[in-house]
Design a protein around this motif. Structure first.
Motif, PDB file in Angstrom:
ATOM      1  N   ALA A  75       0.836  -1.198   0.000  1.00 55.19           N
ATOM      2  CA  ALA A  75       0.000   0.000   0.000  1.00 55.19           C
ATOM      3  C   ALA A  75       0.876   1.254   0.000  1.00 55.19           C
ATOM      4  O   ALA A  75       0.587   2.224  -0.730  1.00 55.19           O
ATOM      5  N   GLN A  76       1.958   1.247   0.767  1.00 53.51           N
ATOM      6  CA  GLN A  76       2.870   2.390   0.786  1.00 53.51           C
ATOM      7  C   GLN A  76       3.534   2.575  -0.573  1.00 53.51           C
ATOM      8  O   GLN A  76       3.681   3.707  -1.068  1.00 53.51           O
ATOM      9  N   ALA A  77       3.915   1.463  -1.209  1.00 55.01           N
ATOM     10  CA  ALA A  77       4.551   1.541  -2.524  1.00 55.01           C
ATOM     11  C   ALA A  77       3.568   2.085  -3.555  1.00 55.01           C
ATOM     12  O   ALA A  77       3.926   2.922  -4.394  1.00 55.01           O
ATOM     13  N   ASN A  78       2.323   1.640  -3.496  1.00 49.38           N
ATOM     14  CA  ASN A  78       1.304   2.138  -4.427  1.00 49.38           C
ATOM     15  C   ASN A  78       1.054   3.628  -4.206  1.00 49.38           C
ATOM     16  O   ASN A  78       0.864   4.388  -5.162  1.00 49.38           O
ATOM     17  N   GLU A  79       1.040   4.029  -2.944  1.00 49.36           N
ATOM     18  CA  GLU A  79       0.828   5.439  -2.612  1.00 49.36           C
ATOM     19  C   GLU A  79       1.962   6.296  -3.162  1.00 49.36           C
ATOM     20  O   GLU A  79       1.731   7.358  -3.750  1.00 49.36           O
ATOM     21  N   LEU A  80       3.195   5.823  -2.970  1.00 47.83           N
ATOM     22  CA  LEU A  80       4.344   6.567  -3.503  1.00 47.83           C
ATOM     23  C   LEU A  80       4.351   6.591  -5.025  1.00 47.83           C
ATOM     24  O   LEU A  80       4.650   7.615  -5.650  1.00 47.83           O
ATOM     25  N   ALA A  81       4.009   5.476  -5.644  1.00 49.64           N
ATOM     26  CA  ALA A  81       3.974   5.412  -7.108  1.00 49.64           C
ATOM     27  C   ALA A  81       2.895   6.341  -7.639  1.00 49.64           C
ATOM     28  O   ALA A  81       3.074   6.999  -8.674  1.00 49.64           O
ATOM     29  N   SER A  83       1.834   9.114  -6.217  1.00 50.43           N
ATOM     30  CA  SER A  83       2.246  10.512  -6.042  1.00 50.43           C
ATOM     31  C   SER A  83       3.282  10.907  -7.092  1.00 50.43           C
ATOM     32  O   SER A  83       3.331  12.061  -7.503  1.00 50.43           O
ATOM     33  N   TYR A  84       4.087   9.986  -7.572  1.00 50.26           N
ATOM     34  CA  TYR A  84       5.069  10.310  -8.612  1.00 50.26           C
ATOM     35  C   TYR A  84       4.402  10.481  -9.967  1.00 50.26           C
ATOM     36  O   TYR A  84       4.823  11.281 -10.793  1.00 50.26           O
ATOM     37  N   LYS A  85       3.320   9.755 -10.224  1.00 47.30           N
ATOM     38  CA  LYS A  85       2.619   9.862 -11.508  1.00 47.30           C
ATOM     39  C   LYS A  85       1.907  11.201 -11.606  1.00 47.30           C
ATOM     40  O   LYS A  85       1.756  11.735 -12.698  1.00 47.30           O
ATOM     41  N   LYS A  86       1.465  11.772 -10.483  1.00 41.50           N
ATOM     42  CA  LYS A  86       0.760  13.046 -10.504  1.00 41.50           C
ATOM     43  C   LYS A  86       1.685  14.194 -10.865  1.00 41.50           C
ATOM     44  O   LYS A  86       1.270  15.192 -11.402  1.00 41.50           O
TER      45      LYS A  86
END
Length: 87
Positions: A75-81, A83-86
């Motif tokens: 979940a943390q990795a998905n959240e970070l990924a 935020s980088y796509k935005k």
């Protein structure tokens, strides 16, 4: 002369000690009976089974804890990924 007799006696003593071991059999009629052996083996098997079941339960708890940890990390990795796509 007396001292000479003592020395000669001492020389005649055996110098090699032979160890005598048992053949593994236990004395007594109860220990030799087949019923007693079967009962003892059944108790040992039951103890081993209980011990293995306790170990299995412990391992299952550890697996569940690791799965939970993995889900949190995912979940943390998905959240970070996300935020980088935005950006």
């Amino acid at each position: 002369m007396l001292a000479a007799a003592r020395i000669s006696v001492a020389r005649r003593l055996p110098t090699v000690f032979v160890a005598r071991y048992t053949d593994g059999r236990v004395e007594g009629t109860v220990a030799q009976s087949k019923g007693f052996s079967k009962k003892e083996k059944a108790h040992e098997d039951e103890y081993i089974h209980r011990h293995e079941m306790e170990l299995l339960q412990k391992m299952k708890k550890q697996i569940e804890a690791r799965k939970k940890e993995l889900e949190e990390l995912q979940a943390q990795a998905n959240e970070l990924a996300g935020s980088y796509k935005k950006e």
